[in-house]
Design a protein around this motif. Structure first.
Motif, PDB file in Angstrom:
ATOM      1  N   MET A 149      -8.900  -0.997   3.966  1.00 25.98           N
ATOM      2  CA  MET A 149      -7.714  -0.209   3.631  1.00 25.98           C
ATOM      3  C   MET A 149      -7.393  -0.301   2.150  1.00 25.98           C
ATOM      4  N   ALA A 150      -7.769  -1.430   1.524  1.00 26.49           N
ATOM      5  CA  ALA A 150      -7.565  -1.544   0.082  1.00 26.49           C
ATOM      6  C   ALA A 150      -8.403  -0.501  -0.652  1.00 26.49           C
ATOM      7  N   TYR A 151      -9.684  -0.419  -0.282  1.00 27.11           N
ATOM      8  CA  TYR A 151     -10.530   0.586  -0.938  1.00 27.11           C
ATOM      9  C   TYR A 151     -10.061   1.987  -0.581  1.00 27.11           C
ATOM     10  N   SER A 152      -9.621   2.144   0.666  1.00 25.86           N
ATOM     11  CA  SER A 152      -9.102   3.446   1.063  1.00 25.86           C
ATOM     12  C   SER A 152      -7.917   3.833   0.174  1.00 25.86           C
ATOM     13  N   SER A 153      -7.041   2.855  -0.100  1.00 27.32           N
ATOM     14  CA  SER A 153      -5.874   3.193  -0.927  1.00 27.32           C
ATOM     15  C   SER A 153      -6.294   3.526  -2.349  1.00 27.32           C
ATOM     16  N   ILE A 154      -7.360   2.857  -2.828  1.00 22.97           N
ATOM     17  CA  ILE A 154      -7.861   3.204  -4.163  1.00 22.97           C
ATOM     18  C   ILE A 154      -8.312   4.658  -4.182  1.00 22.97           C
ATOM     19  N   SER A 184       0.821  -1.205   0.000  1.00 24.03           N
ATOM     20  CA  SER A 184       0.000   0.000   0.000  1.00 24.03           C
ATOM     21  C   SER A 184       0.852   1.251   0.000  1.00 24.03           C
ATOM     22  N   VAL A 185       2.129   1.142   0.267  1.00 23.03           N
ATOM     23  CA  VAL A 185       2.941   2.358   0.227  1.00 23.03           C
ATOM     24  C   VAL A 185       4.001   2.348  -0.863  1.00 23.03           C
ATOM     25  N   ALA A 186       5.029   1.477  -0.718  1.00 23.59           N
ATOM     26  CA  ALA A 186       6.203   1.615  -1.583  1.00 23.59           C
ATOM     27  C   ALA A 186       5.898   1.469  -3.076  1.00 23.59           C
ATOM     28  N   PRO A 187       5.276   0.348  -3.527  1.00 28.06           N
ATOM     29  CA  PRO A 187       5.051   0.234  -4.972  1.00 28.06           C
ATOM     30  C   PRO A 187       4.135   1.330  -5.496  1.00 28.06           C
ATOM     31  N   LYS A 188       3.228   1.781  -4.633  1.00 35.05           N
ATOM     32  CA  LYS A 188       2.314   2.823  -5.058  1.00 35.05           C
ATOM     33  C   LYS A 188       3.057   4.128  -5.308  1.00 35.05           C
ATOM     34  N   ILE A 189       3.972   4.442  -4.402  1.00 38.14           N
ATOM     35  CA  ILE A 189       4.747   5.670  -4.565  1.00 38.14           C
ATOM     36  C   ILE A 189       5.586   5.576  -5.839  1.00 38.14           C
ATOM     37  N   ALA A 190       6.223   4.396  -6.023  1.00 37.61           N
ATOM     38  CA  ALA A 190       7.076   4.236  -7.204  1.00 37.61           C
ATOM     39  C   ALA A 190       6.256   4.342  -8.480  1.00 37.61           C
ATOM     40  N   ALA A 191       5.104   3.665  -8.498  1.00 40.01           N
ATOM     41  CA  ALA A 191       4.310   3.660  -9.726  1.00 40.01           C
ATOM     42  C   ALA A 191       3.731   5.044 -10.014  1.00 40.01           C
TER      43      ALA A 191
END
Lengths: 503, 486
Positions: free
Chosen positions: B304-309, B249-256
């Motif tokens: 938290m998955a939907y929250s991250s979306i 929920s954090v690192a790959p999201k920031i990178a992408a």
């Protein structure tokens, strides 16, 4: 003492008290006792500091005083900027006056999680005072929305049976309004290039944009006031909130809307305000008449007073949008008076609720026999709410109606019917609770006010009578600021008229 | 051009990759019992990488823009900023994983090594300056992540999550590759600089090229889990071991998201008229779907998955603005989001009762009575995720909305604030369960030192960001300014 950062002290001292309570350790009884005393002393000291603010306030000036400025985000023209003028001064005092009263009123009523309760109230005080002192839009908004968090917890944790529903409704309803005003604030930030409120107040916004910005602010303030038909969260929140929560809700949080209209809507968007005045008048008149009728039908004491609040705030919005000196001063006094009177009425309900644990009007009756002191206190506040001359309520309603007469006779006429209806429901409420015969044995067993409760009511009675007999001490400091505001509105309206004529 | 400075550009990535190989060797010889030791060495390796990365910044002057290794990689301030965030995200996830893995019996040395490899992949994604290096680094991080998702290999849900992630991720990679080949076919180059020069010269409005850009956008939208390419997210988040979910929920999201920024603004910057509407649409769809679909969830990891979306939707507002203010908004958002999310997942890791992890929102009932400090921390994170001032999450939203208003997107801003009110409902629901409901019994103690520290650090950062916001905001501002010179 003038060089002290008095406003920052008033704003952030409660947080220091909250931090002190947070670190309390030990057995539950001791923690609760210490939390109460720390909260009481903190709020009293804060009140003393706010009196020093009043003492240092120059009532002849119309600009912002006791100004404090510090860098916060200098690269973005967003700063820490505090100050008060004649309009905000008394709201600061109202907040600091009511908080110690709330603490005392909750002394025995709250037995569960006292520590968290006192922290929530002190955090609430910081937010409330901050709203009225902030002279930077971002800072203002932080306080304005931050106030929801402690209030949400107060209603939700210490409230009545339907507290969860009410807490959610309160939070989401008001959040919906405020996020729209956030967008308006951002738009203002881009148009003026700064988040500084005094600079934005002096800025002439393009007439084409004004209606949109005005409506965005309206969404926020109309929910806070609350104006009909955006008031439905209020009865729920009031009924379920603990007594002190209702006191703050009615006493201070409802004033945010009126304060916002005076502080932002009128001076920044005078053209749009003029356009929407009939709209506001209509909603206000409907609010006064409709909610007064609804109040007549209530079985629950708190609900009745909650609806009466909506009606009283109708006079405030009428007074503000008359843009006359009398109307605005009347609106201000009406807000302050309502802040004390409705708070006191909720405390009156709290007194009998603590004894019998019901708010149903029919369960009471005949309290004058065994609770004479209570009957006397309740009468003073009831009459102040009705608007009896000599009490604060009269000054507010009278002045705002004088303002209304100058602008629109029909609005004044219809508004006055609300005064009659108000007398009807309040007197009837009083008769049903205090007079008639005692029919229930448990009602007869109820004890009169104890010294702690007298201590709560005495200063409130004093303020109500002071404001009613000699309102000049409150009117004088606000007059220069209000005159300044009216001049600003008229100048820009005239400028708009000439611009239109030249076209 | 000498060879030495060429390699210096990717020195942090090379160091991290080397460290991963070395630790793999150590692990192979020392066996499973050395897991804790290898984990701490991995944390150390990440800290060292961070030091190498930030060393030029500390020793004076901002990171200058350098392109090297045959134009494949780039080192600039945007890269340094987001790589720092990625490394911090990895460190936090690795710290909270140590104890969890031991408790669940999945403590194996591959775990930290895979985390390092995927982190190296993410750093290379951020540094990619060519469609080929972009694809290769994306695959490097994805392959490591597929394995991590299925790391609890005896757990059906975890295996399912890994497989699902792999299949759908492969489809997305395929789309990205297809889009890249379309772009190459119509533009004749894969280099970002070359593409930028070509389009700035007025070339390329052809349908084929636009198709290529659309396919690349789809691939990237999948990687950041933006609606409508989000369907894998709830299942993978729920199934994967919780520290892995925290990491996802954090690192790959920031990178992408950084990759998204870089690809859209640099090579395709001149064609912004063609892709801004795509970003607008997926931004709105993500905010709305993230807000409404989360309401019905009862599992906190799914929530938290939907929250991250939803949060990706808000961050994408900044990209939709397509301006320096927008980039600044995205960067501020990512930095604050990192700490909110890492803190929340650290709290979720404390939810262990009778030796078993519990994940229901109901299991938090009465947390304010049983664990007041933990409840306070989670309440801070929830109010912050909802964007309520004075917490940091408010400022994250504030800066993307500032960008949206500035760029003339009032409709997107209005939709954004409205969905944030809907979103506030489900965050408040967690606060309600913790504070209003009756207690259900305490969680197992102790929570472990690493988890406690992570919760504390994140809560303090979120709570007191308002006091000293200058460094982050000014840093993000400086980075954004380098992307939009003049």
């Amino acid at each position: 003492m003038a060089h002290w950062p008095l406003l920052s002290l008033t704003t952030f001292l409660p947080l220091a008290g909250a931090a002190a309570i947070l670190v309390l350790r030990g057995d539950e009884q001791a923690v609760a006792r210490n939390a109460r005393w720390i909260a009481l002393w903190t709020s009293l000291i804060v009140f003393a500091v706010s009196l020093a603010v009043w003492a240092n306030f120059d009532p002849t000036r119309s600009d912002f005083q006791l100004v404090e400025q510090a860098d916060w985000l200098p690269d973005f023209n967003i700063g820490y900027h505090m100050g008060v003028d004649g309009i905000s001064l008394f709201f600061v005092l109202l907040s600091t006056f009511l908080t110690p009263i709330c603490v005392i009123a909750s002394w025995t009523a709250i037995q569960r999680r006292v520590k968290e309760y006192m922290i929530a109230f002190l955090a609430l005080e910081t937010m409330m005072v901050g709203i009225f002192c902030a002279l930077d839009f971002i800072l203002f908004y932080v306080f304005f929305e931050g106030v929801l968090v402690p209030m949400f917890l107060i209603i939700g944790v210490w409230g009545g049976p339907r507290r969860v529903y009410s807490a959610f409704k309160f939070f989401l309803y008001t959040l919906l309004g405020s996020v729209l005003s956030l967008l308006a604030i951002l738009a203002i930030y881009f148009i003026t290039g700064t988040a500084d409120i005094p600079e934005a107040l002096a800025f002439n916004f393009p007439t084409s944009l004004q209606p949109w910005l005005w409506l965005a602010f309206f969404a926020s303030f109309a929910v806070k006031v609350p104006m009909w038909p955006f008031h439905t969260w209020l009865p729920d929140a009031h009924v379920e909130a603990p007594t002190a929560g209702s006191v703050i809700l009615a006493g201070v949080l409802l004033k945010l809307g009126g304060y916002g209209f005076i502080r932002f809507s009128l001076p920044m968007f005078p053209a749009a305000s003029a356009t929407f005045t009939p709209f506001v008048f209509t909603l206000s008149v409907v609010a006064i008449i409709y909610t007064s009728l609804v109040a007549l039908a209530q079985q629950d004491m708190k609900k009745l007073i909650a609806y009466s609040s909506v009606a009283h705030m109708g006079f405030v919005t009428i007074g503000i949008f008359t843009v006359t000196p009398e109307g605005l001063q009347g609106a201000m006094i009406q807000m302050l008076s309502h802040g004390v009177v409705s708070a006191a009425l909720f405390l009156c309900v709290g007194v009998v609720y603590d004894r019998l644990h019901t708010r149903e009007i029919a369960r009471y009756g005949g309290l004058a026999e065994n609770m004479p002191k209570y009957a006397a206190a309740f009468m003073i506040f009831m009459l102040a709410s009705v608007g009896l001359p000599g009490t604060s309520g009269f000054v507010g309603e009278f002045l705002s109606m004088i303002g209304a007469f100058q602008v629109n006779t029909w609005v004044a006429f219809l508004g006055m019917t609300g005064v009659i209806l108000g007398a009807a429901y309040m007197l009837w409420l009083y008769r049903r609770i205090i007079f008639e015969k005692i029919t229930h044995a448990d009602v007869r067993a109820m004890a009169d006010l104890n010294p702690r409760e007298i201590l709560v009511f005495a200063p409130m009675i004093a303020v109500v009578l002071w404001m009613g007999v000699y309102p000049a001490s409150f009117l004088k400091p606000m007059q220069p600021s209000i005159a300044n505001l009216i001049e600003r509105v008229q100048v820009s309206q005239r400028a708009a008229a000439t611009a239109l004529a030249q076209r | 051009m000498t060879a030495a400075p060429d390699f210096l550009i990717v020195l942090p990535e090379m160091f991290l990759g080397g460290a991963a190989m070395l630790l793999l060797l150590v692990g192979v010889y020392a066996g499973t019992r050395a897991t804790r030791f290898v984990s701490w060495l991995s944390v150390l390796a990440l800290v060292a990488t961070l030091a190498i990365l930030l060393q030029p910044v500390w020793s004076g002057g901002a990171a200058s823009r350098q392109v090297g290794l045959f134009g494949m990689f780039i080192s600039d301030s945007l890269g340094v900023f987001t790589q720092t965030l990625v490394i911090i995200g990895s460190i936090l996830s690795l710290l909270i994983a140590i104890r969890f893995n031991e408790n669940e019996g999945i403590a194996r040395i591959e775990f930290p090594v895979l985390m390092l490899i995927s982190t190296a992949g993410m750093m290379m994604m951020i540094a990619a300056n060519d469609l080929i290096s972009l694809y290769l680094s994306l695959e490097l991080q994805s392959l490591a992540l597929y394995v991590l998702a299925a790391f609890a290999r005896d757990d059906v849900r975890s295996t399912e999550a890994g497989l699902k992630y792999f299949v759908l991720g492969a489809v997305a990679s395929g789309m990205l590759l297809f889009g890249a080949s379309m772009v190459y076919g119509f533009a004749g180059t894969t280099s970002f600089d070359g593409l930028a020069k070509l389009f700035a010269g007025g070339a390329g409005n052809g349908v084929g090229l636009i198709t290529g850009i659309v396919f690349i956008s789809v691939g990237l939208a999948f990687k950041v889990s933006a609606v409508p390419f989000h369907m894998w997210t709830p299942d993978v988040y729920e199934g994967a071991p919780t520290p892995v979910t925290a990491f996802f929920s954090v690192a790959p999201k920031i990178a992408a998201l950084t990759l998204f920024l870089r690809v859209m603004l640099q090579p395709f910057g001149s064609l912004s008229a063609d892709w801004l509407q795509i970003i607008w649409a997926i931004s709105f769809a993500s905010m709305a779907w993230g807000a409404f679909a989360a309401i019905a969830q009862s599992n906190i990891k799914r929530l938290m998955a939907y929250s991250s979306i939803g949060h990706v939707g808000y961050a994408l507002i900044g990209l939709a603005a397509g301006s320096a203010a927008g980039v600044r908004g995205v960067l501020v958002y990512l930095a604050i989001y990192l700490f909110m999310n890492a803190g929340t997942f650290a709290v979720i890791l404390c939810m262990r009762r009778d030796g078993k992890m519990v994940e229901g929102i109901d299991d938090l009932a009465g947390l304010s009575r049983t664990h007041p400090a933990l409840a306070l921390a989670l309440a801070i994170f929830m109010f912050s995720l909802a964007g309520i001032p004075p917490l940091a999450g408010f400022f994250a939203k504030l800066y993307v909305f500032i960008a949206a208003i500035d760029a003339g997107l009032p409709v997107l801003a209005v939709l954004g604030v409205l969905t944030s009110v809907v979103g506030a409902y489900y965050y408040l629901r967690i606060v309600k369960v913790m504070y209003f409901d009756e207690a259900r019994g305490a969680f197992d103690r102790p929570f472990g030192g690493e988890v406690t520290v992570v919760v504390l650090v994140c809560a303090v950062i979120i709570m007191f960001f308002i006091v000293w916001p200058g460094p982050l905001l000014n840093g993000a501002d400086a980075v954004a300014a380098t992307l939009f010179p003049g």
